[in-house]
Design a protein around this motif. Structure first.
Motif, mmCIF file in Angstrom:
data_model
loop_
_atom_site.group_PDB
_atom_site.id
_atom_site.type_symbol
_atom_site.label_atom_id
_atom_site.label_comp_id
_atom_site.label_asym_id
_atom_site.label_seq_id
_atom_site.Cartn_x
_atom_site.Cartn_y
_atom_site.Cartn_z
ATOM 1 N N PHE A 129 0.827 -1.208 0.000
ATOM 2 C CA PHE A 129 0.000 0.000 0.000
ATOM 3 C C PHE A 129 0.864 1.262 0.000
ATOM 4 C CE2 PHE A 129 -2.164 3.440 2.235
ATOM 5 C CZ PHE A 129 -3.298 3.559 1.465
ATOM 6 N N ARG A 130 1.907 1.271 0.841
ATOM 7 C CA ARG A 130 2.677 2.501 0.978
ATOM 8 C C ARG A 130 3.358 2.900 -0.327
ATOM 9 N NH1 ARG A 130 5.485 2.273 6.846
ATOM 10 N NH2 ARG A 130 5.239 0.070 6.453
ATOM 11 N N GLU A 131 3.864 1.890 -1.049
ATOM 12 C CA GLU A 131 4.506 2.181 -2.331
ATOM 13 C C GLU A 131 3.492 2.203 -3.465
ATOM 14 O OE1 GLU A 131 7.692 2.869 -2.391
ATOM 15 O OE2 GLU A 131 8.034 2.403 -0.297
ATOM 16 N N SER B 50 5.381 8.885 -4.205
ATOM 17 C CA SER B 50 4.725 7.717 -3.637
ATOM 18 C C SER B 50 5.573 7.088 -2.544
ATOM 19 C CB SER B 50 4.476 6.699 -4.749
ATOM 20 O OG SER B 50 3.918 5.548 -4.220
ATOM 21 N N GLY B 51 4.935 6.780 -1.412
ATOM 22 C CA GLY B 51 5.637 6.086 -0.344
ATOM 23 C C GLY B 51 6.439 6.995 0.564
ATOM 24 N N ARG B 52 6.483 8.289 0.287
ATOM 25 C CA ARG B 52 7.248 9.212 1.137
ATOM 26 C C ARG B 52 6.289 10.148 1.863
ATOM 27 N NH1 ARG B 52 9.854 5.997 0.430
ATOM 28 N NH2 ARG B 52 11.790 5.615 -0.697
ATOM 29 N N ALA B 55 1.755 9.799 6.433
ATOM 30 C CA ALA B 55 0.823 8.796 5.940
ATOM 31 C C ALA B 55 -0.254 9.402 5.068
ATOM 32 C CB ALA B 55 0.187 8.085 7.122
ATOM 33 N N PHE B 56 -0.515 8.790 3.952
ATOM 34 C CA PHE B 56 -1.630 9.090 3.054
ATOM 35 C C PHE B 56 -1.478 10.388 2.282
ATOM 36 C CE2 PHE B 56 -3.475 6.775 6.682
ATOM 37 C CZ PHE B 56 -3.598 5.569 6.048
ATOM 38 N N ARG B 59 -1.465 10.093 -1.366
ATOM 39 C CA ARG B 59 -2.685 9.666 -2.047
ATOM 40 C C ARG B 59 -3.644 10.829 -2.292
ATOM 41 N NH1 ARG B 59 -2.709 4.077 -1.912
ATOM 42 N NH2 ARG B 59 -0.509 3.603 -1.690
ATOM 43 N N THR B 62 -4.484 12.098 -5.851
ATOM 44 C CA THR B 62 -5.271 11.274 -6.761
ATOM 45 C C THR B 62 -6.685 11.052 -6.263
ATOM 46 O OG1 THR B 62 -4.308 9.350 -5.697
ATOM 47 C CG2 THR B 62 -3.347 10.022 -7.789
ATOM 48 N N PHE B 66 -8.898 11.178 0.610
ATOM 49 C CA PHE B 66 -7.771 10.938 1.509
ATOM 50 C C PHE B 66 -7.381 12.193 2.290
ATOM 51 C CE2 PHE B 66 -6.929 7.022 -0.889
ATOM 52 C CZ PHE B 66 -6.728 6.171 0.180
ATOM 53 N N THR B 73 -5.075 12.222 10.687
ATOM 54 C CA THR B 73 -3.803 11.649 11.132
ATOM 55 C C THR B 73 -2.879 12.746 11.666
ATOM 56 O OG1 THR B 73 -4.087 10.099 9.316
ATOM 57 C CG2 THR B 73 -1.979 10.058 10.447
ATOM 58 N N THR B 151 -8.831 3.276 -2.615
ATOM 59 C CA THR B 151 -8.054 2.067 -2.388
ATOM 60 C C THR B 151 -7.841 1.867 -0.891
ATOM 61 O OG1 THR B 151 -6.894 2.490 -4.439
ATOM 62 C CG2 THR B 151 -5.941 0.855 -2.965
ATOM 63 N N LEU B 152 -8.327 0.746 -0.379
ATOM 64 C CA LEU B 152 -8.084 0.427 1.024
ATOM 65 C C LEU B 152 -6.650 -0.069 1.191
ATOM 66 C CD1 LEU B 152 -11.430 -1.364 1.846
ATOM 67 C CD2 LEU B 152 -10.731 0.914 2.521
ATOM 68 N N LEU B 153 -6.216 -0.208 2.433
ATOM 69 C CA LEU B 153 -4.846 -0.634 2.686
ATOM 70 C C LEU B 153 -4.553 -2.000 2.078
ATOM 71 C CD1 LEU B 153 -4.876 1.757 4.626
ATOM 72 C CD2 LEU B 153 -3.552 0.397 6.212
ATOM 73 N N LEU B 231 -3.667 5.834 16.880
ATOM 74 C CA LEU B 231 -3.544 5.716 15.426
ATOM 75 C C LEU B 231 -4.080 4.379 14.914
ATOM 76 C CD1 LEU B 231 -0.104 7.448 14.829
ATOM 77 C CD2 LEU B 231 -2.370 8.320 14.300
ATOM 78 N N ILE B 234 -6.465 2.995 11.702
ATOM 79 C CA ILE B 234 -5.992 2.485 10.417
ATOM 80 C C ILE B 234 -6.576 1.093 10.142
ATOM 81 C CG2 ILE B 234 -3.857 1.143 10.784
ATOM 82 C CD1 ILE B 234 -3.947 4.459 9.082
#
Lengths: 365, 275
Positions: A129-131, B50-52, B55-56, B59, B62, B66, B73, B151-153, B231, B234
């Protein structure tokens, strides 16, 4: 007035004491004796071999307390070594859903994300998910059929009953390992036998390996490794919740989110290539040297890669320097259960033994 | 004399007082500003890769929904406890400092009832604070970004309507996870006549608890901290929903409410109200 004031404090004092006392007492109940019919270690092994649970959903917790330094600089690093150390030092919770031998979903629950593995026959997906990355893995045509027919072949060749398997397994490990049972345990709310494998040698760091076997189904519910001289496990994998019913069908079909990066991978066909790949990781830095050699037998065996296996840029990387300590002859990573020695000439020795034994093995190599 | 109508009237007047205050509105506005700022910042920049980043946040660009999650958060560690600490810390001490507490306590209200009403008002603020923050996130997200399947986790996509349902669950979780802290604030508020002291003490406690929660050496303590599950919302964004943390969180919060409620009761009933 004074007595009334004192009396009014009674609920204020009693309720917190009751709440805290109750919260402390509940976990203690888990330690109460679990009554089960008596079984010998061999009978428990038979039970384990007879187990036919293929459909379940559950939550698994992996904990490790290896005595490794926790490295704050690891977080956010996606290099292979960092990820490997993260898997070793951090605790993980995962949900597992299984429906028959060919359908499986594994969800690693990260704090702010999740990693997925979805297996459905010859189709497999991984998703992070994170990536936001999805990988579609395809097994070569007929691979699953071949694996299955090979398994059937093996089964028909040997026609072993579960009790015969248990007997053979016991006979095979008996010279090096003592197999006993200890007090029954309760894992994920289920009564279980606790099988204990203890090395007969004192040369290893491993004190014992225990496997909790569900009394009803023979399913392994917990595996734990305890270091020599310790009472709590250094590493364990255990169910915290388990439901023995087929999970919802839609869990095993995965379609990647529209905005995810999707890559396709086909696994190589040849099973010989498979074996080569599994060895590849250790020797990937030096293709010429091949597989590790094993020195010694049983619990105190040491795996060794020859000199020059580790390139200088890896052995001098800051992460490696932070994780290891300097010893005579190289740098060592020492944990509660295993040690790794990187020799000055680029060799690697590893085993479930103290560093001194690795140094001795390196000297005679 | 029937007890209920009086409690109801007292609660109604307390809520009116609470939500008519300029301070309450200012705090709700500040909480609503968090997701708005997040959305504008992402909109004017290209957003983190993406990924940095937190959290969220990656996203948000897009999918506008979110924004609400990212805003919550960001608010959970400091802004939400800050505002709840102000309200609950002020609840008794504020009345005492203004000299209105003894009028409140003139029969037939009774001290227990005053305590309950004050706590109920704090709870109402917790709910309002969380839902205002979530709502502001949804609105600004819909305004600045496309809204589509979420998109869910677990990688499953759900429709925007189902996503709003999940968001409501998350907001409920976050509101519940503030209840224990509100009870602590209420207890501290009974200890003093200086409202600012009670507010500061409550906020400092919430930060201390979060610092303790981040120290791996104190792992045995973590399950007991009221901030430990903050938290954990999640888990409501996974497929299938994992309810474990909701239950654990509710249990811990209930424990804190009972313990600190009892302590507040003991203190408030034995206290000499002179002002």
């Amino acid at each position: 007035m004074n007595t009334r004031r004192w009396q009014r404090w009674i609920p204020a004092a009693v309720i917190p004491v009751a709440v805290v006392g109750g919260a402390l007492a509940l976990p203690l109940q888990a330690g109460a004796a679990v009554p089960l019919p008596e079984r010998s270690p061999q009978e428990v092994l038979t039970l384990l071999a007879e187990s036919e649970v293929e459909s379940f959903s559950g939550t698994v917790e992996q904990t490790s307390d290896l005595g490794l330094p926790s490295l704050p600089s690891l977080s956010g690093q996606d290099m292979g070594l960092g990820a490997g150390l993260e898997a070793l030092t951090a605790d993980h919770t995962a949900r597992v859903f299984a429906d028959g031998p060919q359908r499986l979903r594994l969800q690693v629950l990260d704090e702010m994300g999740e990693r997925e593995l979805v297996l459905d026959g010859a189709q497999a997906w991984t998703y992070d998910f994170r990536e936001n990355e999805a990988v579609r893995l395809t097994l070569p045509d007929g691979a699953t059929d071949r694996i299955e027919s090979r398994l059937n072949e093996l089964e028909s060749e040997q026609t072993l009953t579960p009790s015969a398997i248990a007997e053979r397994a016991l006979a095979a490990i008996d010279p090096s390992t003592e197999v006993t049972t200890r007090d029954n345990v309760r894992v994920a709310g289920r009564a279980a036998y606790d099988l204990v494998l203890s090395p007969r040698t004192a040369d290893t760091l491993v004190g014992s390996v225990s496997i909790a076997v569900d009394a009803e189904t023979g399913m392994p519910l917990r595996a734990a490794i305890t270091a020599r001289g310790e009472s709590t496990p250094a590493a364990s994998v255990a169910f915290t919740e388990l439901t023995l019913a087929a999970p919802a069908d839609d869990l095993f079909t995965f379609s990647p989110p529209a905005d995810a990066d999707v890559t396709e991978k086909t696994l190589p066909d040849d099973s010989a290539q498979f074996e080569a790949r599994s060895g590849e990781h250790d020797a990937s830095h030096d293709a010429g040297h091949g597989k590790p050699t094993i020195v010694g037998t049983g619990w105190s065996a040491v795996a060794a890669l020859p000199a020059g296996s580790v390139p200088a840029d890896v052995s001098s990387s800051p992460l490696l320097l932070e994780a290891t300590t300097a010893v005579t002859g190289g740098r060592a990573l020492s944990t509660a259960l295993f040690s790794v020695l990187l020799t000055d000439d680029g060799g690697v020795l590893a085993g479930a033994v103290p560093v001194e034994q690795l140094q001795a093995a390196a000297a005679v190599r | 004399m029937p007890a209920r109508p009086i409690t109801g009237a007292l609660l109604a007047s307390e809520l009116m007082l609470q939500f008519r205050r300029r301070r309450t509105w200012a705090m709700l506005l500040a909480l609503a500003a968090v997701p708005v700022l997040v959305a504008i910042a992402v909109r004017v920049s290209s957003g983190p890769p993406s990924g940095r980043g937190p959290a969220f946040l990656d996203r948000v660009a897009t999918n506008g929904l979110f924004v609400a999650i990212a805003g919550l958060t960001l608010s959970i560690p400091l802004f939400l406890p800050l505002t709840v600490g102000v309200v609950s810390g002020d609840s008794i001490a504020g009345e005492a400092s203004q000299g209105t507490l003894r009028y409140l306590l003139i029969a037939p209200a009774g001290r227990v009832r005053v305590l309950l009403v004050k706590y109920a008002a704090s709870v109402a603020f917790c709910l309002a604070a969380v839902f205002v923050s979530a709502l502001a996130g949804v609105l600004i997200g819909a305004l600045l970004f496309p809204i589509g399947p979420v998109t869910l986790l677990s990688g499953t996509e759900i429709s925007p309507v189902a996503a709003l349902g999940r968001l409501a669950l998350v907001a409920a979780y976050v509101s519940v996870s503030l209840l224990g802290f509100a009870a602590i604030g209420l207890f501290i508020s009974t200890l003093t006549d200086v409202p600012v002291g009670a507010m500061a003490a409550a906020v400092v406690l919430s930060i201390t608890a979060q610092v303790l929660d981040s120290l791996p050496q104190l792992e045995w303590l973590h399950l007991w901290l009221f901030t430990h599950h903050w938290l954990g919302f999640i888990d409501l964004l996974r497929q299938p929903v994992s309810w474990d943390s909701f239950g654990d969180n509710a249990l811990v919060q209930a424990g804190y409410v009972v313990v600190f409620g009892a302590l507040a009761y003991g203190r408030f009933l034995t206290r000499d109200v002179l002002s």
